[in-house]
Design a protein around this motif. Sequence first.
Motif, short mmCIF file in Angstrom:
data_model
loop_
_atom_site.label_atom_id
_atom_site.label_comp_id
_atom_site.label_asym_id
_atom_site.label_seq_id
_atom_site.Cartn_x
_atom_site.Cartn_y
_atom_site.Cartn_z
N ASP A 70 -9.65 -9.90 3.14
CA ASP A 70 -10.43 -8.96 3.94
C ASP A 70 -9.59 -8.33 5.05
O ASP A 70 -9.63 -7.11 5.27
CB ASP A 70 -11.65 -9.65 4.55
CG ASP A 70 -12.69 -10.00 3.49
OD1 ASP A 70 -12.63 -9.42 2.39
OD2 ASP A 70 -13.56 -10.85 3.77
N ARG A 90 -8.16 -4.39 5.30
CA ARG A 90 -8.67 -3.58 6.41
C ARG A 90 -7.68 -2.45 6.74
O ARG A 90 -8.07 -1.41 7.24
CB ARG A 90 -8.88 -4.48 7.64
CG ARG A 90 -9.48 -3.76 8.84
CD ARG A 90 -10.00 -4.76 9.86
NE ARG A 90 -8.94 -5.54 10.46
CZ ARG A 90 -8.56 -5.46 11.74
NH1 ARG A 90 -9.18 -4.60 12.55
NH2 ARG A 90 -7.60 -6.21 12.22
N HIS A 147 -10.22 -0.42 5.33
CA HIS A 147 -11.39 -1.19 4.87
C HIS A 147 -11.63 -0.96 3.37
O HIS A 147 -12.71 -0.54 2.95
CB HIS A 147 -12.63 -0.83 5.68
CG HIS A 147 -12.52 -1.18 7.13
ND1 HIS A 147 -12.79 -2.45 7.61
CD2 HIS A 147 -12.12 -0.45 8.19
CE1 HIS A 147 -12.60 -2.48 8.92
NE2 HIS A 147 -12.18 -1.27 9.30
#
Length: 338
Positions: free
Chosen positions: A213, A217, A331
Amino acid sequence: MSSTELPSSEILRHLVDVHCHPTDAPSISHASMEKLGITICAMSSKASDQSLVYNLAKSYPKKVIPCFGYHPWFSHLICLRGNVSKEDHYRELFYVSQSDEDLETLNTLLNILPAPIPLDDVIMELRQNFRDFPDAMLGEVGLDRAFRIPFDYDASPRKLTPFTVPINHQVAILQAQMDLAVELGRNISLHSVKAHQPTMELLARMEIQHGVDSWNRISLDLHSCGFSPEMLKDIQRRYPNAFLSLSTVINGRSPNHISLIKVCDPLRILVESDYNDVDMCTEQTWDMVRTVADVKGWPIETEWNEDNDHSSERGTVRRLEENWLRFKAGHHSAKRKK
């Protein structure tokens, strides 16, 4: 519009040169910056140009996206420990045979090179610059196994020594900068020359270290990429945050760039000039726009229609602008293609 003619300012204002070096020029005139009709991502490379890019972006915030970082060609000027002497740093860094010629070359170089900058100081400076510019990127950074240390980088012609920077040292400098970029959510412009394997190993390590994650990003631009088409496909399959940008001045030397454009995800291709003359950035970037359009079979706009966003026949500049906005936003989805 002829093949060499630039489009209208209405079209150019949607174009982003994602990698250039305007502060490498002796000076940049106000007239040149006023005339500039595109947005540029201005790269830093070494200690002396971090402030130059900083000031350029402060003076022209609507035209310049600042990029701060240390290029692998200058990584030997950074030491990993803060308490090492100049002589010890360079003697440890460069492999020197016991030949009289190599020892003489090293001694000559020691009289020319500056005292190294501690890596901690580099990271502190980058952190402050990123705080001052919320949209700043990390760049230009990377790995380079082809470059040899010159006696005087600014000399012309440039006389080279037999010494190179060990890849482990380059990786340590690069990873420290990339760690900061991930921490602060900053996109990266990455240089990789003759260093495909260590680059792949570093990307895998970054994803594991920071987690999927956090890694996704940010966006990663493989600038003036010289990878094989198969390697690019593999990288874009593994990493949804990996984009490609190409320049005529670098990639135009080889037909490989045509193959890279063909296999590149159409949603992750960008264009650049990689030029150090701001007066040439628009022309050079537009040259690559035409190449991308030709290879991808995309039309090039002759006028700008704001209502044409969802057309299946939308033009190359609109597609590239959408890709840039996607790159800038980050993201990215962690879902990988099989």
